[in-house]
Write a protein that holds these residues in place. Structure first.
Motif, mmCIF file in Angstrom:
data_model
loop_
_atom_site.group_PDB
_atom_site.id
_atom_site.type_symbol
_atom_site.label_atom_id
_atom_site.label_comp_id
_atom_site.label_asym_id
_atom_site.label_seq_id
_atom_site.Cartn_x
_atom_site.Cartn_y
_atom_site.Cartn_z
ATOM 1 N N GLU A 39 0.840 -1.199 0.000
ATOM 2 C CA GLU A 39 0.000 0.000 0.000
ATOM 3 C C GLU A 39 0.881 1.259 0.000
ATOM 4 O O GLU A 39 1.785 1.375 0.801
ATOM 5 N N TRP A 44 0.415 8.739 0.301
ATOM 6 C CA TRP A 44 -0.749 9.408 0.882
ATOM 7 C C TRP A 44 -0.299 10.388 1.976
ATOM 8 O O TRP A 44 -1.001 11.318 2.322
ATOM 9 N N LEU A 53 -3.319 11.730 4.538
ATOM 10 C CA LEU A 53 -3.791 10.759 5.537
ATOM 11 C C LEU A 53 -4.080 11.480 6.861
ATOM 12 O O LEU A 53 -5.139 11.292 7.476
ATOM 13 N N MET A 56 -7.115 13.752 6.547
ATOM 14 C CA MET A 56 -8.369 12.975 6.551
ATOM 15 C C MET A 56 -8.760 12.583 7.974
ATOM 16 O O MET A 56 -9.916 12.715 8.374
ATOM 17 N N TYR A 57 -7.774 12.103 8.761
ATOM 18 C CA TYR A 57 -8.108 11.685 10.131
ATOM 19 C C TYR A 57 -8.441 12.880 11.016
ATOM 20 O O TYR A 57 -9.276 12.790 11.912
ATOM 21 N N PHE A 67 -9.035 12.539 0.058
ATOM 22 C CA PHE A 67 -8.127 11.428 0.383
ATOM 23 C C PHE A 67 -8.503 10.184 -0.418
ATOM 24 O O PHE A 67 -7.646 9.561 -1.060
ATOM 25 N N GLN A 68 -9.793 9.813 -0.415
ATOM 26 C CA GLN A 68 -10.186 8.582 -1.109
ATOM 27 C C GLN A 68 -10.015 8.718 -2.627
ATOM 28 O O GLN A 68 -9.717 7.747 -3.308
ATOM 29 N N VAL A 71 -6.363 7.990 -3.018
ATOM 30 C CA VAL A 71 -6.129 6.558 -2.754
ATOM 31 C C VAL A 71 -6.512 5.748 -3.989
ATOM 32 O O VAL A 71 -5.755 4.886 -4.452
ATOM 33 N N ARG A 92 -4.369 -4.589 -0.495
ATOM 34 C CA ARG A 92 -5.665 -3.922 -0.722
ATOM 35 C C ARG A 92 -5.885 -3.703 -2.223
ATOM 36 O O ARG A 92 -5.103 -4.170 -3.079
ATOM 37 N N SER A 93 -6.977 -2.958 -2.560
ATOM 38 C CA SER A 93 -7.418 -2.856 -3.961
ATOM 39 C C SER A 93 -8.454 -1.738 -4.081
ATOM 40 O O SER A 93 -8.913 -1.202 -3.056
ATOM 41 N N ALA A 97 -11.247 -0.267 -1.282
ATOM 42 C CA ALA A 97 -11.469 1.182 -1.208
ATOM 43 C C ALA A 97 -12.973 1.461 -1.264
ATOM 44 O O ALA A 97 -13.541 2.137 -0.415
ATOM 45 N N PHE A 101 -13.898 1.302 2.835
ATOM 46 C CA PHE A 101 -13.630 2.663 3.307
ATOM 47 C C PHE A 101 -14.655 3.681 2.787
ATOM 48 O O PHE A 101 -15.258 4.427 3.570
ATOM 49 N N ARG A 156 1.450 4.518 14.539
ATOM 50 C CA ARG A 156 1.489 5.380 13.335
ATOM 51 C C ARG A 156 0.747 6.641 13.741
ATOM 52 O O ARG A 156 -0.448 6.570 14.097
ATOM 53 N N GLU A 159 -2.903 7.575 13.123
ATOM 54 C CA GLU A 159 -3.977 6.635 13.518
ATOM 55 C C GLU A 159 -4.274 6.632 15.005
ATOM 56 O O GLU A 159 -5.152 5.900 15.469
HETATM 57 C C1 LIG Z 1 -7.895 1.140 -0.610
HETATM 58 C C2 LIG Z 1 -7.767 1.891 0.677
HETATM 59 C C3 LIG Z 1 -6.747 1.714 1.605
HETATM 60 C C4 LIG Z 1 -7.029 2.627 2.642
HETATM 61 C C5 LIG Z 1 -6.362 2.912 3.839
HETATM 62 N N1 LIG Z 1 -6.904 3.871 4.642
HETATM 63 C C6 LIG Z 1 -6.184 4.220 5.872
HETATM 64 C C7 LIG Z 1 -6.252 3.126 6.910
HETATM 65 C C8 LIG Z 1 -4.907 3.212 7.602
HETATM 66 O O1 LIG Z 1 -4.954 4.161 8.654
HETATM 67 C C9 LIG Z 1 -3.961 3.753 6.535
HETATM 68 C C10 LIG Z 1 -3.074 2.691 5.903
HETATM 69 O O2 LIG Z 1 -3.827 1.595 5.489
HETATM 70 O O3 LIG Z 1 -4.794 4.341 5.524
HETATM 71 C C11 LIG Z 1 -8.076 4.554 4.311
HETATM 72 O O4 LIG Z 1 -8.527 5.402 5.108
HETATM 73 N N2 LIG Z 1 -8.711 4.295 3.145
HETATM 74 C C12 LIG Z 1 -8.201 3.334 2.314
HETATM 75 N N3 LIG Z 1 -8.635 2.874 1.122
#
Ligand SMILES: Cc1cc2cn([C@H]3C[C@H](O)[C@@H](CO)O3)c(=O)nc2[nH]1
Length: 223
Positions: A39, A44, A53, A56-57, A67-68, A71, A92-93, A97, A101, A156, A159
């Motif tokens: 990943e 990100w 990242l 987004m959090y 963010f998405q 991603v 992942r994929s 996503a 998410f 991390r 997170e």
């Molecule tokens: C495909 C995909 C992966 C992914 C990871 N994440 C976040 C979760 C973890 O905190 C971080 C690394 O996986 O990114 C996200 O919010 N949305 C995502 N979508």
């Protein structure tokens, strides 16, 4: 094994945050016939100096869509990347996503229905026009409370504010997709690994999947 010029045997490694996906991929580092695509978290965390990242959090309502969207672009880049080896393992994929998410962000109102519609259209276009499907999905199945502890230990920074409820929601969405099979667009067989096991025991569990992945890969390459 000679590299094949058609699509490699493609494995998506899926699971909740902290389920050990990177550790699982690293277990296959020693096989020269397997390409590992982890990943692109570092992309990100730094796009032109912006840590998407973290943004987004810190403010999901404002940054989740941005963010998405990024991603999905980075995952599409990994999906379509040419692979010289007969086997490709991806962390992942675009399916996780969309089904995990983005689905969660829609369900809890983090993104507006119009934003969801745009992300869903991007997903549908990619799914229908670009050959990226998996031949196998490895699902690192975990218990939310266990991975929540791991996330805190892993530390991390972005997170650290992730609540257990978010991990529980993501767990349910992974179970809906990979165990209950509620989404038909990704019909690959699912190999479930008990990823609650700690590092000392998990290698045996990984070895079980090794056999299944490499045997399937040989079938694909030889046929
Ligand atoms: C495909 C995909 C992966 C992914 C990871 N994440 C976040 C979760 C973890 O905190 C971080 C690394 O996986 O990114 C996200 O919010 N949305 C995502 N979508």
């Amino acid at each position: 094994m000679a590299a094949t010029n058609n699509k490699p045997f493609t494995v998506f490694v899926e699971g909740n945050i902290g389920s050990g996906k990177t550790t699982f991929l690293e277990h296959f580092r020693r096989f020269e016939d397997i390409t590992l695509l982890t990943e692109p978290v570092e992309e990100w965390r730094n796009l032109g100096g912006w840590n998407l990242l973290d943004l987004m959090y810190k403010d999901p309502a404002k940054w989740a869509m941005t963010f998405q969207a990024y991603v999905s672009l980075t995952m599409l880049d990994m999906h379509r990347r040419p692979t010289a080896t007969p086997v490709k393992l991806m962390e992942r994929s675009i399916y996780s996503a969309r089904y995990c998410f983005v689905e969660h962000m829609k369900n809890n109102g983090t993104i507006h229905p119009a934003q969801f519609a745009v992300l869903d259209e991007w997903f549908r276009f990619i799914h229908h026009h670009i050959p990226i499907e998996a031949d196998l999905i490895v699902y690192l199945k975990t218990t939310p409370s266990i991975v929540h502890e791991r996330i805190k230990k892993r530390a991390r920074s972005e997170e650290q504010c992730v609540p257990l409820s978010y991990i529980e929601d993501l767990h349910k969405l992974h179970e809906d997709w990979l165990i209950n099979r509620t989404h038909a667009e990704c019909p690959a067989p699912v190999l479930v690994i008990d990823a609650d096991l700690d590092l000392s025991q998990i290698t045996e569990e990984y070895k079980k999947s090794e056999h299944q992945i490499l045997r399937k890969a040989v079938d694909v390459v030889m046929n």
